[in-house]
Design an enzyme around this catalytic site. Structure first.
Site, PDB file in Angstrom:
ATOM      1  N   GLU A  29       0.820  -1.223   0.000  1.00  0.00           N
ATOM      2  CA  GLU A  29       0.000   0.000   0.000  1.00  0.00           C
ATOM      3  C   GLU A  29       0.855   1.275   0.000  1.00  0.00           C
ATOM      4  O   GLU A  29       0.609   2.208   0.768  1.00  0.00           O
ATOM      5  CB  GLU A  29      -0.959  -0.003   1.201  1.00  0.00           C
ATOM      6  CG  GLU A  29      -2.013  -1.084   1.104  1.00  0.00           C
ATOM      7  CD  GLU A  29      -3.052  -1.027   2.210  1.00  0.00           C
ATOM      8  OE1 GLU A  29      -2.907  -0.207   3.145  1.00  0.00           O
ATOM      9  OE2 GLU A  29      -4.025  -1.812   2.156  1.00  0.00           O
ATOM     10  N   GLU A  87      -5.714  -8.369  -0.456  1.00  0.00           N
ATOM     11  CA  GLU A  87      -6.478  -8.013   0.740  1.00  0.00           C
ATOM     12  C   GLU A  87      -7.922  -7.769   0.332  1.00  0.00           C
ATOM     13  O   GLU A  87      -8.190  -6.876  -0.482  1.00  0.00           O
ATOM     14  CB  GLU A  87      -5.922  -6.771   1.437  1.00  0.00           C
ATOM     15  CG  GLU A  87      -4.596  -6.975   2.150  1.00  0.00           C
ATOM     16  CD  GLU A  87      -4.192  -5.769   2.995  1.00  0.00           C
ATOM     17  OE1 GLU A  87      -5.100  -5.088   3.538  1.00  0.00           O
ATOM     18  OE2 GLU A  87      -2.981  -5.515   3.086  1.00  0.00           O
TER      19      GLU A  87
END
Length: 528
Positions: free
Chosen positions: A176, A295
């Site tokens: 991320e 995710e």
């Protein structure tokens, strides 16, 4: 004629999306909350093995059907010094994890995790720190895990007691990195250049590995789309996959939008695929970069987690992000799995985040039991039944208007066909094991007509999860009660009982789906 809403599904083994990669049933263990400590690992627990890992959790993990686990993060990895987590545990020093403001004891590290995964038959997916570290540390970790004797880091692994290389194949280039919350956050050009150099070095150490570049942390990021374009402009030649992350929750009692989350996931995937393919087209390349949806889950981020942020520094595996799930959450998880199957050609890797305690299908009590949350059931059933080839099913369904996703179909479906084995265990050929996954997002029953021209379908049973309206209450007794009220084992007779009042005819099967439900059906399909 039934007064229920009507939907129609057409399926045939010749209409295919792609093979179902077993890695799509992956999960995630991050050093976060109780995912590791009192999650997978708890020395002294009555079920703990010689290495301190909980046997009850391992048993449930096998039942869940998890094929792969991503480790060690997540946000945690962007401040992680992997060298401090190897060697004798007594010599390791605790450190402050900046991502979750927790004292990390460093008891479980690379060797402990990889050996646990190996014992459980789970493929590891490792992440490297591109937040506070870079090229040298990433290449060294690959050498430590996969190198043969005779080099510095491989010899350190051997000195630590592991002679054979682990052979880790799949590697995440950070986590991320588009997010301002990430330690070492970078813009797309900064990250793309670093990821390209780290990936190049990692593949020089082991050319057999596959790499995942960081994609957008959500479709709502201001940089979404442009991030993918820029990152891939730097990394296209070295990476194999690009990541996607997405979480869904019911906001403000908007049940219809929550039930339509699969449509939002579908839109997200299609837009990322378009971005990826645009880069390939601009480069005149035939290479296909696929998606690691590493995710995804239901997470009550805004309504529950908001109160857990900005906590004081914590120790001893704090209880954070331990969402307690309902039957409604399980139906949405089942619908998200339907979406992933319907993109089998471009999504070979996916990770339900996470495995234990932290927004997880499995919960534990320190020193006590481990139990299944309602979300456990659609995942375990899909992992067990969805094999072979994902079929390109065509769904005609009424729609409803949602506040967050616009028009969404009331019925969604996915199907798989596996010619490797039919019900009696013999090889298929023109016959194969059939699995059909159906979701009714409506608050009313829906009749579904399944057309399968030229294919004889025999249904043998199924599993259905229906939404409940019970507020979430923590504990194994609550989870067992929810499961008893919302999870149903179905026989073939129950599946087609009454056929919505219509007789069965050749090439057609009629089912009635319960309101707000996810249904998995298994059987066999044979070409007529």
């Amino acid at each position: 004629m039934s007064e229920n809403a009507q939907a129609r599904i057409t399926l045939h083994p010749d209409f295919r999306i792609g093979d179902v990669d077993r890695r799509v049933f992956g999960s995630f263990v991050e050093h976060l909350g109780r995912a590791v400590y009192t999650g997978i690992y708890e020395p002294g627990h009555p079920t703990a093995d010689a290495e301190g890992f909980r046997g009850d959790v391992a048993s449930l993990t096998r039942e869940l059907g998890v094929s792969m686990v991503r480790y060690p993060g997540g946000n945690f990895v962007s401040n992680y010094v992997w060298e401090d987590g190897v060697g004798p545990a007594r010599d390791r020093k605790p450190f402050i994890d900046l991502a979750w403001r927790t004292i990390e004891p460093n008891t479980v590290g690379t060797d402990e995790f990889l050996q646990w995964a190996e014992r459980e038959g789970i493929e590891p997916m490792m992440a490297v720190n591109l937040g506070t570290r870079g090229v040298a540390a990433a290449a060294a970790l690959v050498e430590y895990c996969n190198g043969e004797a005779g080099s510095r880091w491989a010899d350190l692994r051997i000195a630590n007691g592991r002679t054979e290389p682990y052979g880790v194949h799949l590697w995440c280039l950070g986590n991320e990195m588009d997010g301002p919350w990430q330690i070492g956050h970078k813009d797309a050009h900064e990250y793309g250049k670093l990821a390209a150099e780290a990936g190049k070095a990692m593949k020089l150490v082991d050319p057999s590995i596959a790499l995942v570049a960081c994609g957008s942390s959500s479709m709502q990021m201001d940089t979404f789309g442009e991030w993918e374009r820029i990152v891939l402009s730097h990394t296209f030649d070295v990476v194999d996959h690009i990541s996607m992350h997405a979480y869904y929750e019911e906001l403000g009692g908007d049940r219809a939008s929550f039930l339509g989350s699969g449509t939002a996931m579908d839109t997200f995937i299609r837009r990322v695929v378009a971005s990826v393919d645009a880069v390939a087209a601009q480069r005149r390349s035939d290479k296909t970069v696929t998606i690691s949806f590493d995710e995804w889950n239901v997470w009550y981020l805004e309504t529950r987690f908001v109160g857990e942020q900005n906590l004081p520094l914590q120790r001893d595996a704090p209880r954070i992000i331990e969402d307690v799930y309902s039957g409604l959450d399980a139906v949405v998880v089942g619908d998200l799995l339907v979406t992933l199957l319907n993109h089998a050609d471009r999504v070979p890797v996916a990770c339900l985040a996470q495995l234990v305690n932290v927004i997880a299908p499995i919960m534990t009590e320190p020193g006590g039991p481990a139990w299944r949350q309602p979300t456990f059931y659609p995942f375990a059933t899909t992992a067990r039944l969805a094999r072979g080839t994902a079929l390109d099913v065509r769904v005609t369904s009424p729609t409803t208007t949602t506040a967050r996703h616009g028009e969404v179909p009331l019925v969604t479906a996915a199907a798989t066909w596996d010619t490797a084995e039919v019900d009696d265990g013999t090889p298929g050929g023109d016959a194969g094991a059939l699995a059909l996954f159906l979701v009714n997002r409506s608050a009313e029953p829906v009749d579904v007509e399944i057309d399968h021209p030229g294919v004889a379908v025999t249904l043998t049973g199924g599993v259905q999860v229906v939404a409940d309206h019970e507020p979430a209450v923590e504990g194994p007794e609550h989870a067992a009660g929810v499961a008893a009220s919302c999870v149903r084992e179905l026989t073939a007779a129950q599946l087609i009982e009454g056929g919505a009042g219509r007789p069965e005819v050749a090439g057609r099967t009629v089912l009635t789906l319960a309101p707000e439900s996810w249904t998995a059906i298994h059987g066999a399909a044979t070409r007529a």
